[in-house]
Motif scaffolding. Structure first.
Motif, PDB file in Angstrom:
ATOM      1  N   THR A  86       0.818  -1.214   0.000  1.00 12.19           N
ATOM      2  CA  THR A  86       0.000   0.000   0.000  1.00 12.19           C
ATOM      3  C   THR A  86       0.853   1.266   0.000  1.00 12.19           C
ATOM      4  O   THR A  86       0.435   2.279   0.528  1.00 12.19           O
ATOM      5  CB  THR A  86      -0.921   0.008   1.216  1.00 12.19           C
ATOM      6  N   SER A  87       2.031   1.199  -0.547  1.00 11.04           N
ATOM      7  CA  SER A  87       2.877   2.389  -0.518  1.00 11.04           C
ATOM      8  C   SER A  87       2.527   3.293  -1.708  1.00 11.04           C
ATOM      9  O   SER A  87       3.192   3.297  -2.734  1.00 11.04           O
ATOM     10  CB  SER A  87       4.350   1.983  -0.573  1.00 11.04           C
ATOM     11  N   PHE A  88       1.437   3.999  -1.490  1.00 12.03           N
ATOM     12  CA  PHE A  88       0.996   4.922  -2.547  1.00 12.03           C
ATOM     13  C   PHE A  88       1.836   6.191  -2.506  1.00 12.03           C
ATOM     14  O   PHE A  88       2.260   6.622  -1.435  1.00 12.03           O
ATOM     15  CB  PHE A  88      -0.475   5.318  -2.347  1.00 12.03           C
ATOM     16  N   VAL A  95     -17.075  -3.232   1.111  1.00 11.36           N
ATOM     17  CA  VAL A  95     -16.756  -3.467  -0.308  1.00 11.36           C
ATOM     18  C   VAL A  95     -15.546  -2.613  -0.663  1.00 11.36           C
ATOM     19  O   VAL A  95     -15.515  -1.413  -0.368  1.00 11.36           O
ATOM     20  CB  VAL A  95     -17.957  -3.117  -1.209  1.00 11.36           C
ATOM     21  N   VAL A  96     -14.531  -3.275  -1.217  1.00  6.83           N
ATOM     22  CA  VAL A  96     -13.273  -2.573  -1.528  1.00  6.83           C
ATOM     23  C   VAL A  96     -12.947  -2.748  -3.013  1.00  6.83           C
ATOM     24  O   VAL A  96     -13.498  -3.620  -3.687  1.00  6.83           O
ATOM     25  CB  VAL A  96     -12.090  -3.116  -0.678  1.00  6.83           C
ATOM     26  N   THR A  97     -12.034  -1.917  -3.490  1.00  4.64           N
ATOM     27  CA  THR A  97     -11.608  -2.049  -4.891  1.00  4.64           C
ATOM     28  C   THR A  97     -10.845  -3.358  -5.051  1.00  4.64           C
ATOM     29  O   THR A  97     -10.087  -3.769  -4.171  1.00  4.64           O
ATOM     30  CB  THR A  97     -10.699  -0.878  -5.289  1.00  4.64           C
ATOM     31  N   SER A  98     -11.039  -3.993  -6.198  1.00  2.00           N
ATOM     32  CA  SER A  98     -10.437  -5.316  -6.398  1.00  2.00           C
ATOM     33  C   SER A  98      -9.047  -5.231  -7.007  1.00  2.00           C
ATOM     34  O   SER A  98      -8.289  -6.194  -6.969  1.00  2.00           O
ATOM     35  CB  SER A  98     -11.332  -6.151  -7.299  1.00  2.00           C
ATOM     36  N   GLY A  99      -8.706  -4.057  -7.612  1.00  2.00           N
ATOM     37  CA  GLY A  99      -7.397  -3.931  -8.254  1.00  2.00           C
ATOM     38  C   GLY A  99      -7.377  -4.515  -9.652  1.00  2.00           C
ATOM     39  O   GLY A  99      -6.312  -4.653 -10.249  1.00  2.00           O
ATOM     40  N   PRO A 136       0.617   0.885  -7.072  1.00  2.00           N
ATOM     41  CA  PRO A 136       1.537  -0.161  -6.589  1.00  2.00           C
ATOM     42  C   PRO A 136       1.228  -1.536  -7.169  1.00  2.00           C
ATOM     43  O   PRO A 136       2.117  -2.357  -7.323  1.00  2.00           O
ATOM     44  CB  PRO A 136       1.322  -0.170  -5.077  1.00  2.00           C
ATOM     45  N   ASP A 137      -0.040  -1.765  -7.514  1.00  2.00           N
ATOM     46  CA  ASP A 137      -0.407  -3.065  -8.106  1.00  2.00           C
ATOM     47  C   ASP A 137       0.292  -3.253  -9.449  1.00  2.00           C
ATOM     48  O   ASP A 137       0.757  -4.343  -9.774  1.00  2.00           O
ATOM     49  CB  ASP A 137      -1.912  -3.149  -8.304  1.00  2.00           C
ATOM     50  N   ASP A 138       0.386  -2.178 -10.219  1.00  2.00           N
ATOM     51  CA  ASP A 138       1.075  -2.267 -11.514  1.00  2.00           C
ATOM     52  C   ASP A 138       2.546  -2.621 -11.314  1.00  2.00           C
ATOM     53  O   ASP A 138       3.103  -3.446 -12.002  1.00  2.00           O
ATOM     54  CB  ASP A 138       0.995  -0.927 -12.263  1.00  2.00           C
ATOM     55  N   PRO A 186      -6.040   1.067  -7.358  1.00  2.00           N
ATOM     56  CA  PRO A 186      -5.312  -0.011  -6.681  1.00  2.00           C
ATOM     57  C   PRO A 186      -6.275  -0.834  -5.827  1.00  2.00           C
ATOM     58  O   PRO A 186      -7.360  -0.368  -5.491  1.00  2.00           O
ATOM     59  CB  PRO A 186      -4.310   0.722  -5.783  1.00  2.00           C
ATOM     60  N   SER A 187      -5.866  -2.018  -5.456  1.00  2.00           N
ATOM     61  CA  SER A 187      -6.755  -2.880  -4.668  1.00  2.00           C
ATOM     62  C   SER A 187      -6.794  -2.432  -3.209  1.00  2.00           C
ATOM     63  O   SER A 187      -5.871  -1.802  -2.703  1.00  2.00           O
ATOM     64  CB  SER A 187      -6.259  -4.339  -4.733  1.00  2.00           C
ATOM     65  N   GLY A 188      -7.883  -2.764  -2.557  1.00  2.00           N
ATOM     66  CA  GLY A 188      -7.987  -2.595  -1.105  1.00  2.00           C
ATOM     67  C   GLY A 188      -8.509  -1.262  -0.640  1.00  2.00           C
ATOM     68  O   GLY A 188      -8.562  -1.020   0.568  1.00  2.00           O
ATOM     69  N   ILE A 189      -8.911  -0.371  -1.541  1.00  2.00           N
ATOM     70  CA  ILE A 189      -9.460   0.927  -1.109  1.00  2.00           C
ATOM     71  C   ILE A 189     -10.951   0.747  -0.822  1.00  2.00           C
ATOM     72  O   ILE A 189     -11.695   0.189  -1.641  1.00  2.00           O
ATOM     73  CB  ILE A 189      -9.265   1.996  -2.200  1.00  2.00           C
ATOM     74  N   VAL A 190     -11.364   1.217   0.337  1.00  2.00           N
ATOM     75  CA  VAL A 190     -12.765   1.022   0.751  1.00  2.00           C
ATOM     76  C   VAL A 190     -13.669   1.890  -0.126  1.00  2.00           C
ATOM     77  O   VAL A 190     -13.445   3.096  -0.260  1.00  2.00           O
ATOM     78  CB  VAL A 190     -12.951   1.384   2.238  1.00  2.00           C
TER      79      VAL A 190
END
Lengths: 139, 254
Positions: B90-92, B193-197, B246-248, B203-207
């Protein structure tokens, strides 16, 4: 020098006297080998020392050591000093002391303390003899 | 035994008999006078032995504490390593931006912010706040940008239920809806419900929001789930733009 040794031994053994009566062995050695005056003095001193350690029966140990000490000093002139007589006399001395203390201060026998003291008698007696007289036993 | 000896012995007997005859208080007084002097060596020896005993006990206690602390330290180290891994995920890179305007016709649908392409902002970058997802950048100028929020109709984002990992699509059509959830999928009220990425944008994990209502439609396959957005767009003053995904980066790693 040996008188200092006796004093040092008394102080060394005093904290453990509840578990093993090493002081009785040392004072018996003094009665058995030293002259009357030394025996009397040490009986007073050591009896007082033990009584101070447990003040509720102050005077009891002095009395026992004085009387039993004088008995040993008296009878030793009529007995040949060898290991069996020494053991027999110590047994009589120590058991008398235990019985009188138990009777007068109404305490129970600590049988293990008595057994361990008997077991420790010969090595300590012979060790003391070796230190003081440079030989294990008078012959 | 001579008469002299007998006399001294008799005198000596007076001392123990006198002491024995004393009351307990008297015995204690006598002991208090002589004990500090005559028992000084004994007290010194026993005091030293007690000191050694106490010191030994303290050493044992300290050794026990050291072992416990070692165990704790190991566990904390493991947790810290886990947290570092999480942080890396999660290092945005965030650019803090102030909201400088709203669309009067759609007051919560679009936000104008005070950072633009000069600050590294680009179209389709995710915008978040401390509560969760705010939206994405729709347009960038040099020093300002326009953000499409989750409150704008037709906003959509790939999402999943954080508890069950059921994937779906969050879309806005009058209300925020979690779509393409089959009728036998276990989704409950208050699920997050969070973003799936799955998309390049978010990115994934954002509420995104929380499940507030579930309706069984006439549809044979899907049920209708309504969400409450996590971010309260009408109360926002600052937002953060994620300028990297970060997912990319993780996906590009060998």
């Amino acid at each position: 020098m040996r008188f200092v040794l006796y004093l040092a031994l008394f102080y060394l053994f005093l904290p453990f006297n509840r578990y093993i009566d090493l002081i009785a062995i040392v004072i018996f050695f003094i009665f058995w080998h030293e002259n009357n005056w030394i025996g009397l003095l040490y009986a007073l001193f050591v009896g007082f020392l033990i009584d101070l350690y447990n003040p509720s029966r102050l005077g009891l140990n002095i009395l026992i050591f004085l009387v039993l000490g004088q008995v040993i000093i008296y009878v030793r002139d009529f007995i040949v000093q060898n290991l069996p007589t020494t053991i027999a006399l110590f047994s009589a001395f120590f058991l008398s002391r235990v019985i009188v203390i138990s009777l007068l201060s109404v305490t129970n026998f600590h049988i293990w303390s008595i057994v361990i003291t008997f077991l420790a008698f010969i090595p300590i007696y012979l060790g003391l003899h070796k230190i003081v007289y440079r030989q294990w036993m008078k012959t | 035994m001579s008469k002299r000896q007998l006399f001294i012995f008799s005198i000596s007997l007076v001392l123990p008999i006198t002491l024995l005859a004393l009351k307990p208080e008297g015995k204690l007084k006598v002991a208090n006078i002589f004990a500090p002097v005559l028992l000084y060596p004994v007290k010194t020896i026993t005091g030293y032995l007690q000191f050694l005993d106490i010191t030994n006990q303290r050493i044992e206690d300290l050794e026990r504490k050291i072992e416990i602390l070692k165990l704790k330290n190991t566990k904390l180290g493991e947790n810290l390593q886990l947290q570092r891994d999480d942080l890396e995920v999660t290092s945005f890179q965030l650019v803090k931006s102030q909201i400088i305007g709203r669309d009067p016709s759609n007051i919560n649908g679009f936000l104008a912010i005070n950072k633009g392409s000069r600050h590294g902002l680009n179209v389709d970058q995710a915008v978040i706040c401390s509560d969760g997802l705010v939206g994405r950048i729709k347009y960038t100028g040099d020093n300002e940008s326009l953000v499409e929020t989750v409150e704008n109709n037709a906003f959509s984002v790939s999402a999943l239920d954080a508890r069950t990992n059921v994937h779906g699509m969050v879309k806005r059509f009058k209300k925020l809806q979690f779509e393409y959830i089959r009728i036998n999928d276990e989704i409950f009220i208050n699920d997050t419900v969070v973003t799936s990425g799955m998309s390049d944008i978010f990115p994934s994990g954002i509420v995104i929001g929380y499940v507030r209502d579930i309706e069984m439609k006439s549809d044979l396959f899907f049920k209708c789930i309504y969400l409450e957005p996590a971010a309260r767009v009408n109360r926002l003053y600052y937002v953060y733009v994620i300028t990297n995904n970060p997912d990319d980066r993780k996906m590009n790693q060998p």
